[in-house]
Design a protein around this motif. Sequence first.
Motif, PDB file in Angstrom:
ATOM      1  N   MET A  22       0.849  -1.178   0.000  1.00 41.99           N
ATOM      2  CA  MET A  22       0.000   0.000   0.000  1.00 41.99           C
ATOM      3  C   MET A  22       0.892   1.237   0.000  1.00 41.99           C
ATOM      4  SD  MET A  22      -2.771   1.336   2.799  1.00 41.99           S
ATOM      5  CE  MET A  22      -4.108   0.305   2.281  1.00 41.99           C
ATOM      6  N   ASN A  23       0.555   2.216  -0.837  1.00 45.13           N
ATOM      7  CA  ASN A  23       1.297   3.470  -0.880  1.00 45.13           C
ATOM      8  C   ASN A  23       0.838   4.382   0.237  1.00 45.13           C
ATOM      9  OD1 ASN A  23       2.826   2.959  -3.215  1.00 45.13           O
ATOM     10  ND2 ASN A  23       1.047   3.406  -4.482  1.00 45.13           N
ATOM     11  N   LYS A  24       1.784   5.111   0.817  1.00 46.47           N
ATOM     12  CA  LYS A  24       1.469   6.088   1.851  1.00 46.47           C
ATOM     13  C   LYS A  24       1.790   7.472   1.325  1.00 46.47           C
ATOM     14  CE  LYS A  24       1.934   4.307   6.487  1.00 46.47           C
ATOM     15  NZ  LYS A  24       2.763   4.307   7.684  1.00 46.47           N
ATOM     16  N   PHE A  26      -0.606   4.915  -9.992  1.00 50.35           N
ATOM     17  CA  PHE A  26      -2.053   4.789 -10.160  1.00 50.35           C
ATOM     18  C   PHE A  26      -2.495   5.171 -11.571  1.00 50.35           C
ATOM     19  CE2 PHE A  26      -3.854   4.773  -5.611  1.00 50.35           C
ATOM     20  CZ  PHE A  26      -2.763   4.065  -5.145  1.00 50.35           C
ATOM     21  N   HIS A  27      -1.586   5.718 -12.383  1.00 57.67           N
ATOM     22  CA  HIS A  27      -1.837   6.070 -13.790  1.00 57.67           C
ATOM     23  C   HIS A  27      -3.031   7.013 -13.967  1.00 57.67           C
ATOM     24  CE1 HIS A  27       1.197   3.151 -14.851  1.00 57.67           C
ATOM     25  NE2 HIS A  27       0.559   2.232 -14.135  1.00 57.67           N
ATOM     26  N   VAL A  28      -3.144   8.012 -13.116  1.00 63.07           N
ATOM     27  CA  VAL A  28      -4.194   9.025 -13.252  1.00 63.07           C
ATOM     28  C   VAL A  28      -3.685  10.078 -14.226  1.00 63.07           C
ATOM     29  CG1 VAL A  28      -5.518  10.812 -12.066  1.00 63.07           C
ATOM     30  CG2 VAL A  28      -5.078   8.628 -10.940  1.00 63.07           C
ATOM     31  N   GLN A  29      -4.465  10.367 -15.266  1.00 65.00           N
ATOM     32  CA  GLN A  29      -4.079  11.344 -16.272  1.00 65.00           C
ATOM     33  C   GLN A  29      -4.236  12.760 -15.735  1.00 65.00           C
ATOM     34  OE1 GLN A  29      -2.846  10.737 -19.420  1.00 65.00           O
ATOM     35  NE2 GLN A  29      -2.753   8.621 -18.722  1.00 65.00           N
ATOM     36  N   PRO A  30      -3.265  13.648 -15.972  1.00 63.49           N
ATOM     37  CA  PRO A  30      -3.425  15.046 -15.570  1.00 63.49           C
ATOM     38  C   PRO A  30      -4.675  15.636 -16.203  1.00 63.49           C
ATOM     39  CG  PRO A  30      -1.180  14.625 -16.274  1.00 63.49           C
ATOM     40  CD  PRO A  30      -1.979  13.394 -16.609  1.00 63.49           C
ATOM     41  N   GLY A  31      -5.404  16.427 -15.460  1.00 63.23           N
ATOM     42  CA  GLY A  31      -6.635  17.030 -15.953  1.00 63.23           C
ATOM     43  C   GLY A  31      -7.885  16.223 -15.642  1.00 63.23           C
ATOM     44  N   THR A  32      -7.724  15.011 -15.117  1.00 58.35           N
ATOM     45  CA  THR A  32      -8.887  14.195 -14.770  1.00 58.35           C
ATOM     46  C   THR A  32      -9.638  14.862 -13.627  1.00 58.35           C
ATOM     47  OG1 THR A  32      -7.694  12.182 -15.394  1.00 58.35           O
ATOM     48  CG2 THR A  32      -9.669  11.900 -14.046  1.00 58.35           C
ATOM     49  N   GLU A  33     -10.949  15.003 -13.786  1.00 56.88           N
ATOM     50  CA  GLU A  33     -11.780  15.589 -12.729  1.00 56.88           C
ATOM     51  C   GLU A  33     -12.387  14.480 -11.878  1.00 56.88           C
ATOM     52  OE1 GLU A  33     -14.705  18.221 -14.350  1.00 56.88           O
ATOM     53  OE2 GLU A  33     -13.198  19.494 -15.271  1.00 56.88           O
ATOM     54  N   PHE A  34     -12.528  14.774 -10.585  1.00 59.70           N
ATOM     55  CA  PHE A  34     -13.061  13.788  -9.656  1.00 59.70           C
ATOM     56  C   PHE A  34     -14.208  14.364  -8.846  1.00 59.70           C
ATOM     57  CE2 PHE A  34      -8.718  12.441 -10.325  1.00 59.70           C
ATOM     58  CZ  PHE A  34      -8.819  11.058 -10.407  1.00 59.70           C
ATOM     59  N   GLN A  35     -15.149  13.486  -8.468  1.00 60.05           N
ATOM     60  CA  GLN A  35     -16.157  13.813  -7.465  1.00 60.05           C
ATOM     61  C   GLN A  35     -15.536  13.362  -6.151  1.00 60.05           C
ATOM     62  OE1 GLN A  35     -19.815  11.650  -7.817  1.00 60.05           O
ATOM     63  NE2 GLN A  35     -20.881  13.010  -6.435  1.00 60.05           N
ATOM     64  N   ILE A  77      -1.390  11.985  -5.643  1.00 53.64           N
ATOM     65  CA  ILE A  77      -1.728  10.656  -6.155  1.00 53.64           C
ATOM     66  C   ILE A  77      -0.469  10.097  -6.820  1.00 53.64           C
ATOM     67  CG2 ILE A  77      -3.167   9.340  -7.752  1.00 53.64           C
ATOM     68  CD1 ILE A  77      -5.258  11.599  -7.475  1.00 53.64           C
ATOM     69  N   PRO A  78       0.042   8.958  -6.370  1.00 50.20           N
ATOM     70  CA  PRO A  78       1.264   8.389  -6.952  1.00 50.20           C
ATOM     71  C   PRO A  78       1.098   8.058  -8.442  1.00 50.20           C
ATOM     72  CG  PRO A  78       0.741   7.324  -4.872  1.00 50.20           C
ATOM     73  CD  PRO A  78      -0.444   8.172  -5.239  1.00 50.20           C
ATOM     74  N   LYS A  79       2.184   8.214  -9.213  1.00 47.58           N
ATOM     75  CA  LYS A  79       2.162   7.904 -10.645  1.00 47.58           C
ATOM     76  C   LYS A  79       1.747   6.469 -10.916  1.00 47.58           C
ATOM     77  CE  LYS A  79       5.384  11.152 -12.688  1.00 47.58           C
ATOM     78  NZ  LYS A  79       6.604  11.300 -13.483  1.00 47.58           N
TER      79      LYS A  79
END
Length: 93
Positions: free
Chosen positions: A1-3, A21-30, A17-19
């Motif tokens: 688990m990442n801390k 997790f492959h979250v794209q820059p600009g992604t919007e979240f609720q 958010i650690p890389k």
Amino acid sequence: MNKVKARIQGNAIVVTIPKAFHVQPGTEFQFKKGKNGALLLTPTKKVPASMKELFKDWHGTYQQPDDLADWQETTPQVMSYGKKTEARFHYLH
């Protein structure tokens, strides 16, 4: 688990958010706070992978501004500086 550690940035508390997790820059979240203080992030919309995907639901017509009327007549001037290549646009009047 990442801390990760929450930190202050301006008037906000930020969690990175650690890389991995492959979250794209600009992604919007609720954002929701769950039970026991868990933070739940759910993507609200997908970042398009291509221009085709970006405009897939757009069926309008482009209204070109008057100040760009002669844009189609521009010719790029390509300049090379060793390993670096640069394109500059100049209006032909």
